[in-house]
Scaffold this motif. Structure first.
Motif, PDB file in Angstrom:
ATOM      1  N   GLY A   8       0.617  -1.084  -0.065  1.00 17.47           N
ATOM      2  CA  GLY A   8       0.015   0.048   0.141  1.00 17.47           C
ATOM      3  C   GLY A   8       0.910   1.467  -0.111  1.00 17.47           C
ATOM      4  O   GLY A   8       0.278   2.363   0.017  1.00 17.47           O
ATOM      5  N   ALA A   9       2.121   1.339  -0.017  1.00 21.62           N
ATOM      6  CA  ALA A   9       3.029   2.515  -0.116  1.00 21.62           C
ATOM      7  C   ALA A   9       3.892   2.132  -0.960  1.00 21.62           C
ATOM      8  O   ALA A   9       4.714   1.197  -1.333  1.00 21.62           O
ATOM      9  CB  ALA A   9       3.413   2.536   1.404  1.00 21.62           C
ATOM     10  N   PRO A  94       5.423   4.493   5.242  1.00 23.31           N
ATOM     11  CA  PRO A  94       6.084   4.790   3.836  1.00 23.31           C
ATOM     12  C   PRO A  94       7.590   4.608   3.977  1.00 23.31           C
ATOM     13  O   PRO A  94       8.153   4.713   2.865  1.00 23.31           O
ATOM     14  CB  PRO A  94       5.474   6.093   3.403  1.00 23.31           C
ATOM     15  N   GLN A  95       8.045   5.085   5.188  1.00 26.48           N
ATOM     16  CA  GLN A  95       9.498   5.115   5.536  1.00 26.48           C
ATOM     17  C   GLN A  95      10.297   4.019   5.666  1.00 26.48           C
ATOM     18  O   GLN A  95      11.440   3.773   5.710  1.00 26.48           O
ATOM     19  CB  GLN A  95       9.813   6.234   6.467  1.00 26.48           C
ATOM     20  N   ILE A  96       9.651   3.048   6.164  1.00 28.35           N
ATOM     21  CA  ILE A  96       9.749   1.618   6.344  1.00 28.35           C
ATOM     22  C   ILE A  96      10.349   0.992   4.991  1.00 28.35           C
ATOM     23  O   ILE A  96       9.735   0.722   4.164  1.00 28.35           O
ATOM     24  CB  ILE A  96       8.705   0.704   6.792  1.00 28.35           C
ATOM     25  N   SER A  97      11.769   0.594   4.829  1.00 28.74           N
ATOM     26  CA  SER A  97      12.204   0.214   3.612  1.00 28.74           C
ATOM     27  C   SER A  97      12.281  -1.263   3.479  1.00 28.74           C
ATOM     28  O   SER A  97      12.690  -1.796   2.535  1.00 28.74           O
ATOM     29  CB  SER A  97      13.698   0.750   3.755  1.00 28.74           C
ATOM     30  N   ASP A 101       9.315  -6.009   7.021  1.00 28.73           N
ATOM     31  CA  ASP A 101       8.766  -5.304   8.336  1.00 28.73           C
ATOM     32  C   ASP A 101       7.550  -4.471   7.891  1.00 28.73           C
ATOM     33  O   ASP A 101       6.665  -4.414   8.767  1.00 28.73           O
ATOM     34  CB  ASP A 101       9.879  -4.081   8.454  1.00 28.73           C
ATOM     35  N   ARG A 102       7.186  -4.103   6.866  1.00 31.78           N
ATOM     36  CA  ARG A 102       5.979  -3.489   6.333  1.00 31.78           C
ATOM     37  C   ARG A 102       4.843  -4.780   6.406  1.00 31.78           C
ATOM     38  O   ARG A 102       3.752  -4.735   6.869  1.00 31.78           O
ATOM     39  CB  ARG A 102       6.040  -3.216   5.000  1.00 31.78           C
ATOM     40  N   LYS A 103       5.319  -5.899   6.008  1.00 31.50           N
ATOM     41  CA  LYS A 103       4.497  -7.079   6.139  1.00 31.50           C
ATOM     42  C   LYS A 103       3.925  -7.413   7.506  1.00 31.50           C
ATOM     43  O   LYS A 103       2.695  -7.550   8.083  1.00 31.50           O
ATOM     44  CB  LYS A 103       5.090  -8.125   5.584  1.00 31.50           C
ATOM     45  N   LYS A 104       4.972  -7.398   8.505  1.00 32.26           N
ATOM     46  CA  LYS A 104       4.699  -7.372  10.026  1.00 32.26           C
ATOM     47  C   LYS A 104       3.565  -6.348  10.596  1.00 32.26           C
ATOM     48  O   LYS A 104       2.992  -6.387  11.195  1.00 32.26           O
ATOM     49  CB  LYS A 104       5.803  -7.432  10.653  1.00 32.26           C
ATOM     50  N   LEU A 175      -3.025  -6.926  -1.205  1.00 35.98           N
ATOM     51  CA  LEU A 175      -2.404  -5.906  -2.386  1.00 35.98           C
ATOM     52  C   LEU A 175      -0.827  -6.070  -2.237  1.00 35.98           C
ATOM     53  O   LEU A 175      -0.250  -6.326  -3.165  1.00 35.98           O
ATOM     54  CB  LEU A 175      -2.666  -4.586  -2.088  1.00 35.98           C
ATOM     55  N   GLY A 176      -0.264  -6.123  -1.068  1.00 32.20           N
ATOM     56  CA  GLY A 176       1.076  -6.291  -0.925  1.00 32.20           C
ATOM     57  C   GLY A 176       1.679  -7.634  -1.602  1.00 32.20           C
ATOM     58  O   GLY A 176       2.815  -7.666  -2.341  1.00 32.20           O
TER      59      GLY A 176
END
Length: 203
Positions: A8-9, A94-97, A101-104, A175-176
């Motif tokens: 999503g980002a 959005p700053q998580i690279s 980590d985004r999935k978590k 979506l991810g």
């Protein structure tokens, strides 16, 4: 790759846009959850206790059941803090690279939202039941009745707002999962440019 989306980002390193952020359905629902928790907390904490003229001790207006008021205040406080924390996470997301980590973060959102929907369903049933069996003589001049009804109504609304938040998080997760074509870490655009501009090293 410019249109790459990870849960999503876009890629990390983008500029935060408040207008875009607050127009997102996820943010709108999150703010509603936050506001509803404040209403419930405020109603019960401020007007959830009363006493009859002949009594010298305050009691909960929900059938004199201290657990009902304690539940509403505790859950309202925790929900307020949780909503605030996830709003901050949404800003930072959005700053998580790291894709992992985004999935978590998205999975945590799904679990927490589902849990809060259940918590408020229990709270709605509990408060509604205790209010229904409350004695009229325990509420002189109908004092606190409006606050009690408001806390019940917004507990009911909270069931759906958190359920919708859970569904939005599930959509983001799907979506991810569909859009990420690789796993692991992806490089921040600024780091990528630095690597491309760096001269090749001699063997």
């Amino acid at each position: 790759m410019d249109g790459f989306q990870a849960y999503g980002a876009g890629k990390a390193g983008g500029v935060f846009d408040p207008q875009t952020f607050f127009r997102q359905p996820q943010t709108i629902v999150r703010v509603l959850c936050w506001l509803f928790s404040i209403v419930i907390l405020g109603c019960v904490a401020n007007e959830g206790y009363t006493n009859r003229p002949e009594d010298f001790q305050e009691f909960c207006i929900f059938n004199r059941n201290q657990n009902a008021c304690s539940y509403a205040i505790s859950m309202g406080t925790l929900c307020f803090l949780c909503s605030t924390a996830f709003l901050a996470l949404d800003v930072y997301f959005p700053q998580i690279s790291g894709v992992k980590d985004r999935k978590k973060a998205v999975m945590a959102d799904i679990g927490v939202s589902a849990l809060w929907s259940l918590v408020w369903f229990v709270g709605f049933c509990f408060l509604a039941n205790q209010w229904q069996v409350s004695q009229i003589e325990d509420i002189p001049l109908n004092e606190g009745a409006a606050a009690a009804r408001a806390s019940i109504i917004f507990s009911f609304f909270s069931v759906f707002t958190w359920a919708v938040q859970c569904l939005l998080a599930v959509y983001t997760f799907k979506l991810g999962a569909d859009s990420v074509t690789f796993s692991g870490e992806y490089i921040d655009p600024n780091q990528q440019e630095a690597l491309e501009e760096a001269p090749p090293t001699e063997a």
